[in-house]
Structure formats: C-alpha cells, structure tokens
Scaffold this motif. Structure first.
Motif, PDB file in Angstrom:
ATOM      1  N   ASP A 204       0.850  -1.184   0.000  1.00 42.91           N
ATOM      2  CA  ASP A 204       0.000   0.000   0.000  1.00 42.91           C
ATOM      3  C   ASP A 204       0.886   1.234   0.000  1.00 42.91           C
ATOM      4  O   ASP A 204       1.629   1.491   0.965  1.00 42.91           O
ATOM      5  N   VAL A 205       0.817   1.977  -1.090  1.00 46.66           N
ATOM      6  CA  VAL A 205       1.654   3.161  -1.278  1.00 46.66           C
ATOM      7  C   VAL A 205       0.785   4.400  -1.035  1.00 46.66           C
ATOM      8  O   VAL A 205      -0.282   4.550  -1.635  1.00 46.66           O
ATOM      9  N   ASP A 223       2.054   8.174  -8.643  1.00 50.77           N
ATOM     10  CA  ASP A 223       3.427   8.518  -9.036  1.00 50.77           C
ATOM     11  C   ASP A 223       4.441   7.830  -8.122  1.00 50.77           C
ATOM     12  O   ASP A 223       5.478   7.323  -8.573  1.00 50.77           O
ATOM     13  N   LYS A 224       4.133   7.831  -6.836  1.00 52.63           N
ATOM     14  CA  LYS A 224       5.052   7.187  -5.886  1.00 52.63           C
ATOM     15  C   LYS A 224       5.111   5.682  -6.144  1.00 52.63           C
ATOM     16  O   LYS A 224       6.195   5.076  -6.086  1.00 52.63           O
ATOM     17  N   ALA A 225       3.953   5.084  -6.444  1.00 50.00           N
ATOM     18  CA  ALA A 225       3.937   3.653  -6.764  1.00 50.00           C
ATOM     19  C   ALA A 225       4.751   3.361  -8.016  1.00 50.00           C
ATOM     20  O   ALA A 225       5.460   2.351  -8.093  1.00 50.00           O
ATOM     21  N   ALA A 226       4.657   4.258  -9.015  1.00 48.38           N
ATOM     22  CA  ALA A 226       5.449   4.076 -10.237  1.00 48.38           C
ATOM     23  C   ALA A 226       6.935   4.141  -9.925  1.00 48.38           C
ATOM     24  O   ALA A 226       7.740   3.387 -10.501  1.00 48.38           O
ATOM     25  N   ASP A 227       7.323   5.023  -9.018  1.00 45.02           N
ATOM     26  CA  ASP A 227       8.717   5.111  -8.589  1.00 45.02           C
ATOM     27  C   ASP A 227       9.147   3.806  -7.931  1.00 45.02           C
ATOM     28  O   ASP A 227      10.239   3.274  -8.198  1.00 45.02           O
ATOM     29  N   SER A 296      13.986   3.085   0.702  1.00 42.92           N
ATOM     30  CA  SER A 296      14.636   4.083  -0.153  1.00 42.92           C
ATOM     31  C   SER A 296      13.618   4.985  -0.831  1.00 42.92           C
ATOM     32  O   SER A 296      13.861   6.185  -1.019  1.00 42.92           O
ATOM     33  N   VAL A 297      12.456   4.423  -1.182  1.00 40.21           N
ATOM     34  CA  VAL A 297      11.394   5.230  -1.791  1.00 40.21           C
ATOM     35  C   VAL A 297      10.801   6.184  -0.757  1.00 40.21           C
ATOM     36  O   VAL A 297      10.630   7.382  -1.010  1.00 40.21           O
ATOM     37  N   ASP A 298      10.462   5.651   0.420  1.00 47.35           N
ATOM     38  CA  ASP A 298       9.881   6.498   1.460  1.00 47.35           C
ATOM     39  C   ASP A 298      10.823   7.646   1.845  1.00 47.35           C
ATOM     40  O   ASP A 298      10.376   8.761   2.170  1.00 47.35           O
ATOM     41  N   LYS A 299      12.128   7.381   1.809  1.00 47.17           N
ATOM     42  CA  LYS A 299      13.104   8.415   2.160  1.00 47.17           C
ATOM     43  C   LYS A 299      13.023   9.600   1.208  1.00 47.17           C
ATOM     44  O   LYS A 299      13.236  10.760   1.600  1.00 47.17           O
ATOM     45  N   ASP A 300      12.711   9.314  -0.065  1.00 44.52           N
ATOM     46  CA  ASP A 300      12.638  10.377  -1.074  1.00 44.52           C
ATOM     47  C   ASP A 300      11.249  11.007  -1.162  1.00 44.52           C
ATOM     48  O   ASP A 300      11.073  12.010  -1.861  1.00 44.52           O
ATOM     49  N   ALA A 306       4.256   6.448   5.464  1.00 46.17           N
ATOM     50  CA  ALA A 306       5.125   5.315   5.125  1.00 46.17           C
ATOM     51  C   ALA A 306       4.360   4.244   4.339  1.00 46.17           C
ATOM     52  O   ALA A 306       3.157   4.029   4.556  1.00 46.17           O
ATOM     53  N   THR A 307       5.055   3.585   3.462  1.00 50.34           N
ATOM     54  CA  THR A 307       4.498   2.480   2.681  1.00 50.34           C
ATOM     55  C   THR A 307       4.271   1.271   3.580  1.00 50.34           C
ATOM     56  O   THR A 307       5.099   0.970   4.450  1.00 50.34           O
ATOM     57  N   ARG A 308       3.166   0.564   3.342  1.00 52.83           N
ATOM     58  CA  ARG A 308       2.827  -0.617   4.152  1.00 52.83           C
ATOM     59  C   ARG A 308       2.971  -1.864   3.298  1.00 52.83           C
ATOM     60  O   ARG A 308       2.426  -1.933   2.195  1.00 52.83           O
TER      61      ARG A 308
END
Length: 405
Positions: A204-205, A223-227, A296-300, A306-308
């Motif tokens: 879950d993003v 967009d975040k999920a695509a990243d 690494s994604v959550d950091k950016d 936060a992603t679950r």
C-alpha cells in the motif's frame, strides 16, 4: 521381466488392457464442466463417485464447513507399511474464448491421436489413470505392504487447495502425513521434483489527497507507486541459482490499482507483488530485499505516510534429493519402460510447495504428452496413456514392497 518382485510385462499388459476404459472415463469427465469458481462441482463428483463405487473403490467426498465438495478420496490398504498418495485436480481452468477452440472445450473429441477439452490433460486423464491403477491395486492388496490414497482436489486452480488442506491438515487431530505424494500433472519428459517458492505481497503506497485542479499539487500515490515499481525493476536480486537448484529468484508486479475519478490526486495505490524464491533467496531474504527498496522510496517521498507491506502467502522452495524413494523409483521405472525422464525443478510454484511446508515429499508432474495447458485447444496424446499408467503402477508396487520396509 521381474524387477524387485514386479512383473513388468504384466504391468505393461494391464495398462494396455485398460487404455480404452481410461479414455472413456476421461471423455466422460471432460464432458462435465468443472471450471473453478464457475461450475457446480456436484455433477462431476456424483459421476466420479458412481464410477468408483461400481469398480469396487471405497470412495468418499471431503466437504468444507459450508457443505461444499472440496475433494474426492479413496484408500486401499495392504499389510503394515508406508503410505503413498496419488493426487490430481478435478477442477479446471476457465475456457477462455470458446470461439477460438477447434472443438468445444467439453467435446472430448479425439482427432489425429489427441483428445481435446478443458481439463483433458490437467488433470482429468490423470484421474482416470489413477482410478484404473487403484482398481488393479485393490485386487492385489493382499500382496501390498502399505496404504495407497487417492486425492482428487476440487480447489486446485484457485490456489486455495481446500481439498488438499482438508486431507493433509484435517481437523480434530486427523491430519494425514504420508511418506510421499505423486501429483499427476502432465508431461512425459520430466519428473518435477521441486519448485521455486512463492512470496506474495500487497504493498500500500500512500500519497496526499488534494483537488487535481489545485494551483499547488500534493504527492501523488500513483506517481510514488510508479517510482517503487521502477526501483523494484532496477535493483538486482543477488545471484540465487545453484548447481542443485538452477532457477533464479524473480520479482513481478502483477497488479496495480489506485485513484478515483479525475478531480482527486490519489492518496493510496495498491500493488500486488509476486516473488519466486529459492533456497538462497528465501522468505527472509525476500522480506529484507523489499524492505530496503521500500525504505529508499519512502526516504525520497518525505511528505507522504510510510508504505505498508503486507505478506499474503508464502511457501518455501523445495527439491527432492537424489536418494528420495519417490524420485529414484519413478525415474528408474520409466527407464525400464524405455522412457528417459529427467528430474526438473519447476519455475512456477505448485501444490508440492504447500506439501513441502508440511514436510511431505512430493513429485509434482509426470504424466501424458500434452499441449495447450490452460490455453486454447488443451489436449493430450492418447498413445502416451499406457506408458504413464505402467510407470506409476510399477513404481507403487516397488514402493509398497516388503523389501523397502
């Protein structure tokens, strides 16, 4: 020729004598649709139960708590000894586009040496072979040392394995723990003795919702999920294949959903991620690999929650060693009938992975020559039937010999 007390010529003759009856039972089963979660299973269960009863096999139906049939079973017992299971699925994949089939998916037409129909090769012909084999072993049970069970699962193509779970896990302390299971998936050239594991996740993003027409945008969950997907593809998995387990681990994003309408910036996007594991890239390694990428994604994306990551299913990778009686006996028996069978570790997972989690050895594929598995014009070569029956018959006689006790 006698092999460890087995009359190979008699076994071979019996398989040829049964050929037309095996094909007739297969044809009848194919003509009764049993698509998973589409068709009622009662008609095919009733037909198979009637056939088994008329041939002296003590069959029973396993049902779930709602009373739905989940498997057909039977058991043959000789003197005290080991316990072996012949397993095949009675449910099938869907038909797909019926207009694309050369013959109706329930026609069971035989043309140019092939029988057509959904479930013909996966795995109704295996059920027909195993039923005829059980009839012969029932007649010879006084010479057997051990027990043979038949298990015909009605929840295989969903991946739920309700029939297998009811049989192997049971309830009220009646779980079955056999010495081995032989699963009758098709394919004459290889004996599947292992498979990559499966580790399935829902991720879950999160983003931040806002009006999509607003002057200032907010972080978009899609967009975040695509990243995240890009990083899953770009981050290499450590080399995981070995001499004894050649397949490499694999990660695949299999579904993505998020957002509603046009005027809202999405604040949630769901990903389904399917990971195929190996002994060197197991559940622990997969969990760590995904966690590092997600972090690494959550950091950016610091302005988002936060992603679950949620684990939905996991089964271990497995492989039978060379000393396994199942592996050695089937390969040796096939060689005695002039068929060279190579041991194979499958890329896809299968019910053998579920059994491995229970500590039960299993082969997950040796059967008829086939084509169109889960596809248009599913079919099998009818001339491959006797050899498959003879090899399983000889293997069981050897496994249930007093010399192996």
């Amino acid at each position: 020729m006698s092999v460890r007390g087995v009359d190979r010529m008699a076994v071979r003759a019996g398989a040829h004598d049964d050929r037309e009856s095996v094909l007739a039972l297969t044809r009848s089963l194919v003509r009764i649709p049993s698509r998973s979660r589409i068709d009622s299973y009662e008609p095919i269960v009733d037909y198979l139960m009637t056939w088994m009863a008329s041939h002296g096999l003590p069959a029973a139906v396993l049902r779930d708590t709602a009373g739905n049939a989940v498997a057909v079973t039977a058991q043959i017992s000789g003197a005290a000894g080991s316990h072996w299971v012949l397993d095949a699925c009675l449910d099938t994949a869907p038909f797909g586009d019926e207009s694309a089939w050369a013959h109706s998916p329930t026609s069971a037409v035989i043309q140019n040496g092939w029988m057509y129909g959904r479930g013909s090769s996966d795995s109704k012909v295996a059920i027909a072979i195993f039923c005829h084999l059980a009839v012969r072993l029932q007649a010879a049970r006084h010479r057997l040392h051990g027990t043979l069970s038949l298990l015909f699962d009605l929840d295989e193509h969903t991946g739920g394995f309700a029939g297998a779970k009811a049989f192997f896990e049971g309830s009220q302390g009646n779980a079955v723990r056999p010495d081995g299971v032989m699963i009758g998936y098709p394919g004459l050239d290889a004996l599947v003795i292992g498979g990559r594991g499966v580790h399935r996740l829902q991720i879950d993003v999160h983003g931040v919702a806002s009006h999509s027409g607003g002057r200032v945008g907010t972080p978009n969950a899609v967009d975040k999920a695509a990243d995240l997907i890009r990083r899953l593809r770009a981050t290499p998995i450590p080399a995981t294949g070995t001499t004894h387990f050649p397949p490499e681990a694999k990660i695949t994003v299999t579904a993505i959903s998020g957002g509603q309408g046009f005027s809202i910036t999405p604040d949630l996007c769901h990903l389904n991620v399917d990971i195929r594991t190996t002994p060197t890239f197991d559940d622990e390694a997969a969990t760590q690999h995904i966690a590092e990428i997600v972090a690494s994604v959550d950091k950016d994306w610091t302005a988002t929650p936060a992603t679950r990551v949620q684990l939905l299913l996991h089964w271990p990778a497995y492989a039978l060693d060379k000393e396994s009686p199942l592996r050695a006996t089937i390969i040796a028996s096939a060689a005695g009938h002039g068929i060279r069978v190579r041991p194979k570790i499958a890329g896809p997972s299968n019910i053998g992975n579920y059994l491995a989690e229970l500590g039960i050895p299993a082969t997950a594929g040796f059967g008829v020559v086939h084509a169109g598995l889960h596809a248009t014009d599913e079919r099998f070569r009818i001339d491959s039937v006797p050899a498959v029956q003879a090899i399983y018959h000889e293997s069981l006689l050897m496994l249930m010999s007093p010399k192996l006790r």
